[in-house]
Design a protein around this motif. Structure first.
Motif, PDB file in Angstrom:
ATOM      1  N   GLY A   1     -53.884 122.254  -6.084  1.00  0.00           N
ATOM      2  CA  GLY A   1     -53.906 122.885  -4.768  1.00  0.00           C
ATOM      3  C   GLY A   1     -53.058 124.140  -4.773  1.00  0.00           C
ATOM      4  O   GLY A   1     -51.986 124.179  -4.159  1.00  0.00           O
ATOM      5  N   PRO A   2     -53.491 125.185  -5.494  1.00  0.00           N
ATOM      6  CA  PRO A   2     -52.681 126.398  -5.606  1.00  0.00           C
ATOM      7  C   PRO A   2     -52.484 127.079  -4.260  1.00  0.00           C
ATOM      8  O   PRO A   2     -53.402 127.135  -3.443  1.00  0.00           O
ATOM      9  CB  PRO A   2     -53.485 127.282  -6.566  1.00  0.00           C
ATOM     10  CG  PRO A   2     -54.887 126.781  -6.453  1.00  0.00           C
ATOM     11  CD  PRO A   2     -54.790 125.321  -6.169  1.00  0.00           C
ATOM     12  N   VAL A   3     -51.279 127.553  -4.045  1.00  0.00           N
ATOM     13  CA  VAL A   3     -50.937 128.251  -2.803  1.00  0.00           C
ATOM     14  C   VAL A   3     -50.630 129.697  -3.161  1.00  0.00           C
ATOM     15  O   VAL A   3     -49.801 129.962  -4.027  1.00  0.00           O
ATOM     16  CB  VAL A   3     -49.729 127.600  -2.111  1.00  0.00           C
ATOM     17  CG1 VAL A   3     -49.356 128.379  -0.853  1.00  0.00           C
ATOM     18  CG2 VAL A   3     -50.026 126.133  -1.780  1.00  0.00           C
ATOM     19  N   THR A   4     -51.294 130.623  -2.501  1.00  0.00           N
ATOM     20  CA  THR A   4     -51.099 132.049  -2.760  1.00  0.00           C
ATOM     21  C   THR A   4     -50.408 132.698  -1.580  1.00  0.00           C
ATOM     22  O   THR A   4     -50.760 132.448  -0.430  1.00  0.00           O
ATOM     23  CB  THR A   4     -52.456 132.738  -3.014  1.00  0.00           C
ATOM     24  OG1 THR A   4     -53.110 132.082  -4.099  1.00  0.00           O
ATOM     25  CG2 THR A   4     -52.267 134.201  -3.360  1.00  0.00           C
ATOM     26  N   LEU A   5     -49.417 133.531  -1.880  1.00  0.00           N
ATOM     27  CA  LEU A   5     -48.757 134.271  -0.808  1.00  0.00           C
ATOM     28  C   LEU A   5     -49.746 135.227  -0.160  1.00  0.00           C
ATOM     29  O   LEU A   5     -50.582 135.821  -0.856  1.00  0.00           O
ATOM     30  CB  LEU A   5     -47.583 135.081  -1.353  1.00  0.00           C
ATOM     31  CG  LEU A   5     -46.383 134.320  -1.890  1.00  0.00           C
ATOM     32  CD1 LEU A   5     -45.366 135.308  -2.436  1.00  0.00           C
ATOM     33  CD2 LEU A   5     -45.749 133.467  -0.808  1.00  0.00           C
ATOM     34  N   PRO A   6     -49.662 135.407   1.151  1.00  0.00           N
ATOM     35  CA  PRO A   6     -50.523 136.424   1.770  1.00  0.00           C
ATOM     36  C   PRO A   6     -50.137 137.812   1.271  1.00  0.00           C
ATOM     37  O   PRO A   6     -48.962 138.081   1.020  1.00  0.00           O
ATOM     38  CB  PRO A   6     -50.234 136.274   3.268  1.00  0.00           C
ATOM     39  CG  PRO A   6     -48.903 135.598   3.346  1.00  0.00           C
ATOM     40  CD  PRO A   6     -48.808 134.725   2.137  1.00  0.00           C
ATOM     41  N   PRO A   7     -51.104 138.682   1.086  1.00  0.00           N
ATOM     42  CA  PRO A   7     -50.779 140.027   0.607  1.00  0.00           C
ATOM     43  C   PRO A   7     -49.855 140.741   1.579  1.00  0.00           C
ATOM     44  O   PRO A   7     -50.022 140.638   2.795  1.00  0.00           O
ATOM     45  CB  PRO A   7     -52.148 140.728   0.544  1.00  0.00           C
ATOM     46  CG  PRO A   7     -53.157 139.629   0.535  1.00  0.00           C
ATOM     47  CD  PRO A   7     -52.552 138.504   1.311  1.00  0.00           C
TER      48      PRO A   7
END
Length: 330
Positions: A123-129
């Motif tokens: 469940g990878p979590v990516t920072l918002p740009p």
């Protein structure tokens, strides 16, 4: 949706402003904390805990209740001896109590399964740009740091053991032979600040300890090279921001970093200051390679899940665990 967290976190994350119902929970060690969690969790359809400590506390609060627990595992703690044993016990307790573990890297998925998770998923979590990338004041940041007319190497991490600052300082000593000498800017604070400061002063290293900074994105935008030197990372924010900005990155090949950056960064072994120094030196003296990584970074970032992707995955897990009737999710 109800969010339970220490009161001060609402000032940081503005849960109420996002439309959530916020229940302040006393910090760890407060005897009132467990009772407060039990009271709120009892009426939930699903409880979702983020991080190891929250997962263990939620598992204890739900021990006598038939409420499914979802755990998002963001990072892996490092400790030796008795504390390391305790942390491993906490990991087992957390993942075995969870109906689903969402781990932010494949390595953490495997670790959760080894600890006894019934259902562990990536469940990878990516920072918002960050907003306004084109408006970041790169030249102003370089001038404030004293890096006009010389290369700038930037890193950001707590000044704690296992973050690789010792190897970075060793590498910086090798860069004293460059003309001009690169400046290494280190954002962050922690228990090793005094020891690192003594080394920098004693050895005359070209390193500035900047302390806590809220403008790391602007610092990265000003950098010629970014460095991530820690012993373990999952979805390292510095790596994400560097690649999005098109800043060439040298990182340790640990944890989820290779999975995150793909071919868009130079990877070295943790603690290998010789190869770290050489990788940065090559980039500083090879404009074509810097340009190639600068172009590869945003392309790699485009492959990461979006906020919408993350939300959709989490909601699909809730759908699996909840009845069709409504309810509030913690």
């Amino acid at each position: 949706m109800t969010v339970c967290a220490p009161a001060e976190l609402d000032h940081t994350h503005d849960f109420l402003g996002c439309g959530a119902h916020f229940v302040p929970v006393p910090p760890r060690g407060d005897p009132m904390a467990m009772g407060a969690l039990r009271a709120v969790c009892g009426g939930a359809d699903v409880v979702h805990a983020h991080g190891l400590n929250a997962a263990v506390r939620s598992a204890m609060a739900l021990a006598t209740q038939r409420v499914p627990l979802v755990v998002t595992w963001h990072s892996r703690p490092h400790a030796e001896g008795a504390r390391g044993h305790l942390l491993r016990m906490m990991e087992r307790k957390a993942v075995r109590a969870a109906a689903v573990v969402l781990a932010t890297s494949s390595e953490l998925v495997d670790r959760a399964r080894r600890r006894g998770a019934r259902d562990a998923r990536l469940g990878p979590v990516t920072l918002p740009p960050p907003r306004g990338l084109a408006d970041l004041p790169g030249e102003k940041a370089r001038a404030e740091l004293g890096a006009v007319g010389r290369p700038l190497v930037v890193t950001a991490a707590p000044l704690e053991p296992y973050r690789g600052h010792g190897a970075l300082l060793d590498a910086s000593r090798r860069w004293l032979g460059h003309d001009p000498v690169p400046l290494v800017a280190v954002a962050g604070d922690g228990s090793r600040r005094a020891a690192l400061r003594r080394r920098i002063d004693t050895e005359g290293l070209p390193v500035r300890l900047l302390g806590p900074r809220h403008d790391v994105t602007a610092l990265l935008a000003a950098a010629d090279v970014a460095v991530l030197a820690g012993r373990w990372e999952a979805r390292a924010p510095l790596a994400q921001e560097a690649l999005r900005l098109g800043v060439p990155l040298v990182a340790t090949a640990v944890g989820g970093v290779p999975e995150l950056v793909g071919d868009a960064a130079e990877l070295v072994a943790y603690g290998d200051s010789v190869r770290l120094a050489a990788a940065v030196s090559r980039l500083l003296t090879d404009p074509a390679r810097r340009a190639a990584l600068a172009a590869a970074g945003p392309r790699q970032a485009a492959t990461w899940p979006t906020e919408e992707d993350t939300i959709a995955q989490v909601l699909s897990v809730y759908d699996e665990l909840c009845d069709a009737r409504g309810g509030h999710v913690l």
